[in-house]
Design a protein around this motif. Structure first.
Motif, PDB file in Angstrom:
ATOM      1  N   ARG A 229       0.893  -1.147   0.000  1.00 13.51           N
ATOM      2  CA  ARG A 229       0.000   0.000   0.000  1.00 13.51           C
ATOM      3  C   ARG A 229       0.932   1.199   0.000  1.00 13.51           C
ATOM      4  O   ARG A 229       1.781   1.334   0.886  1.00 13.51           O
ATOM      5  CB  ARG A 229      -0.814  -0.026   1.290  1.00 13.51           C
ATOM      6  N   VAL A 230       0.829   2.036  -1.019  1.00 11.13           N
ATOM      7  CA  VAL A 230       1.765   3.143  -1.171  1.00 11.13           C
ATOM      8  C   VAL A 230       0.975   4.445  -1.128  1.00 11.13           C
ATOM      9  O   VAL A 230       0.003   4.607  -1.881  1.00 11.13           O
ATOM     10  CB  VAL A 230       2.559   3.013  -2.496  1.00 11.13           C
ATOM     11  N   SER A 231       1.388   5.351  -0.250  1.00 18.77           N
ATOM     12  CA  SER A 231       0.589   6.567  -0.068  1.00 18.77           C
ATOM     13  C   SER A 231       1.457   7.792   0.178  1.00 18.77           C
ATOM     14  O   SER A 231       2.607   7.689   0.635  1.00 18.77           O
ATOM     15  CB  SER A 231      -0.370   6.377   1.110  1.00 18.77           C
ATOM     16  N   HIS A 232       0.884   8.941  -0.148  1.00 18.15           N
ATOM     17  CA  HIS A 232       1.518  10.231   0.135  1.00 18.15           C
ATOM     18  C   HIS A 232       0.381  11.242   0.147  1.00 18.15           C
ATOM     19  O   HIS A 232      -0.491  11.184  -0.734  1.00 18.15           O
ATOM     20  CB  HIS A 232       2.542  10.570  -0.957  1.00 18.15           C
ATOM     21  N   PRO A 233       0.385  12.200   1.107  1.00 21.81           N
ATOM     22  CA  PRO A 233      -0.709  13.171   1.135  1.00 21.81           C
ATOM     23  C   PRO A 233      -0.856  13.892  -0.211  1.00 21.81           C
ATOM     24  O   PRO A 233       0.142  14.250  -0.833  1.00 21.81           O
ATOM     25  CB  PRO A 233      -0.280  14.159   2.233  1.00 21.81           C
ATOM     26  N   GLY A 234      -2.093  14.027  -0.686  1.00 17.12           N
ATOM     27  CA  GLY A 234      -2.346  14.716  -1.952  1.00 17.12           C
ATOM     28  C   GLY A 234      -2.360  13.780  -3.152  1.00 17.12           C
ATOM     29  O   GLY A 234      -2.669  14.200  -4.263  1.00 17.12           O
ATOM     30  N   TYR A 235      -1.997  12.509  -2.931  1.00 15.63           N
ATOM     31  CA  TYR A 235      -1.929  11.551  -4.031  1.00 15.63           C
ATOM     32  C   TYR A 235      -2.858  10.369  -3.753  1.00 15.63           C
ATOM     33  O   TYR A 235      -3.210  10.103  -2.605  1.00 15.63           O
ATOM     34  CB  TYR A 235      -0.490  11.050  -4.225  1.00 15.63           C
ATOM     35  N   ARG A 236      -3.195   9.664  -4.836  1.00 18.87           N
ATOM     36  CA  ARG A 236      -4.070   8.512  -4.697  1.00 18.87           C
ATOM     37  C   ARG A 236      -3.286   7.357  -4.062  1.00 18.87           C
ATOM     38  O   ARG A 236      -2.200   7.009  -4.526  1.00 18.87           O
ATOM     39  CB  ARG A 236      -4.575   8.073  -6.069  1.00 18.87           C
ATOM     40  N   THR A 237      -3.826   6.768  -3.033  1.00 19.02           N
ATOM     41  CA  THR A 237      -3.175   5.612  -2.410  1.00 19.02           C
ATOM     42  C   THR A 237      -3.322   4.396  -3.319  1.00 19.02           C
ATOM     43  O   THR A 237      -4.406   4.130  -3.838  1.00 19.02           O
ATOM     44  CB  THR A 237      -3.819   5.316  -1.038  1.00 19.02           C
ATOM     45  N   ILE A 238      -2.225   3.691  -3.520  1.00 18.02           N
ATOM     46  CA  ILE A 238      -2.254   2.477  -4.337  1.00 18.02           C
ATOM     47  C   ILE A 238      -2.187   1.255  -3.429  1.00 18.02           C
ATOM     48  O   ILE A 238      -1.279   1.138  -2.615  1.00 18.02           O
ATOM     49  CB  ILE A 238      -1.042   2.412  -5.286  1.00 18.02           C
ATOM     50  N   THR A 239      -3.148   0.367  -3.575  1.00 19.89           N
ATOM     51  CA  THR A 239      -3.064  -0.945  -2.944  1.00 19.89           C
ATOM     52  C   THR A 239      -2.732  -1.923  -4.051  1.00 19.89           C
ATOM     53  O   THR A 239      -3.416  -1.951  -5.078  1.00 19.89           O
ATOM     54  CB  THR A 239      -4.413  -1.331  -2.309  1.00 19.89           C
TER      55      THR A 239
END
Ligand code: MBD
Ligand code: FE
Length: 284
Positions: A229-239
């Protein structure tokens, strides 16, 4: 069960009920309107009717279905059965709904746990000596935006099974956060994680999900995989999930969750297997 009892083999009952308890801890809801619910349920019932008529389902078969659904609930296997047989369709529908151009996702599966321990960008996953004795996997890459700019402080959550195919928190006797971690990328968005090479994985098959698969002559295998699960504020989280080129069951995953874009190309080194993977995040 008393604390003195030792469970040797985790059972479907055990892992299923843990997954169900975790799922139930957050009560879910959706803002589906009455009109939309009506449209979905009318079609769902029509689909059931169509299958029943097409195959002239007998009363005995209907009773077996009823018994089996009760068993799935009692074994806590609805998260397992649904994520194996249905989630991939939902994932595809919701990916296609937007015009994302970043990294593709895949199903989450039943064994994600939030808030795993934070690790620096270059780190080893929490593991036991037993895990350290397996073939190491060095997994590295960069998290970027669509223009290729590195994303500082992106979170790369990684979880996967041990060599026996068990996930921490769903099988007994494994340290709570074993093979679970949240890697925080450096200022260039890089990450480098040392873990172990996962093995092909059999979903729990000694309960009603296994009986279901057995009944139609299927198999319970998934290819070796990493969950992310890859995330960063302002971006779409990828699972997503990543697989290994040439690996067993890559072409025939019981959960239908492999996509060509998700296959890693391992290189064998003296210190273990090396894989690279870039994560490209769409703006929210
Ligand atoms: C798993 O580990 C998994 O990834 C899925 C999708 C279903 C069951 C077990
Ligand atoms: Fe998995």
């Amino acid at each position: 069960m008393t604390s003195a009892e030792q469970i040797v083999d985790p059972t479907a009952h055990d892992s299923g009920n843990k997954a169900t308890d975790k799922f139930k801890a957050n009560r879910v809801s959706s803002d589906t309107s009455k009109e939309r619910a009506n449209a979905i349920y009318v079609d769902l019932l029509a689909a059931i009717a169509q299958v029943a008529h097409k195959h002239e389902v007998t009363y005995e078969e209907y009773a077996v279905l009823k018994q089996w659904m009760i068993d799935v609930g009692e074994y806590g296997e609805w998260p397992l059965w649904l994520d194996v047989f249905v989630e991939h369709e939902i994932e595809e529908i919701n990916y296609n709904r937007h015009d994302y151009t970043g990294t593709k996702g895949s199903i989450e599966g039943p064994y994600y746990v939030e808030n795993s321990p934070k690790l620096p960008w270059d780190a080893e996953m929490p593991m036991r000596d037993k895990d350290r004795a397996c073939t190491p996997l060095i997994f590295e890459g960069q998290v970027t935006d669509l223009d290729g700019n590195g994303l500082d402080g992106a979170e790369v959550e990684l979880w996967h099974a041990d060599e026996d195919g068990y996930y921490s928190q769903f099988a007994p006797g494994i340290p709570e956060w074993n093979l679970r971690g949240t890697i925080v990328t450096d200022e260039e968005g890089r990450y480098k994680i040392k873990t172990l090479q996962p093995a092909p994985y059999q979903i729990p098959h000694d309960g009603p999900t296994g009986w279901f698969i057995e009944s139609y002559g299927g198999h319970p295998w998934r290819p070796a995989h990493l969950h992310l699960r890859v995330s960063h504020p302002g971006y779409r989280t990828i699972t997503t999930q990543l697989y290994f080129e040439g690996g067993e069951w890559v072409e025939n995953d019981v959960a239908t969750a492999v996509k060509p874009e998700l296959i890693l190309h391992p290189e064998t080194g003296e210190d273990g297997n090396h894989v690279h993977y870039p994560f490209v995040l769409d703006k929210e």
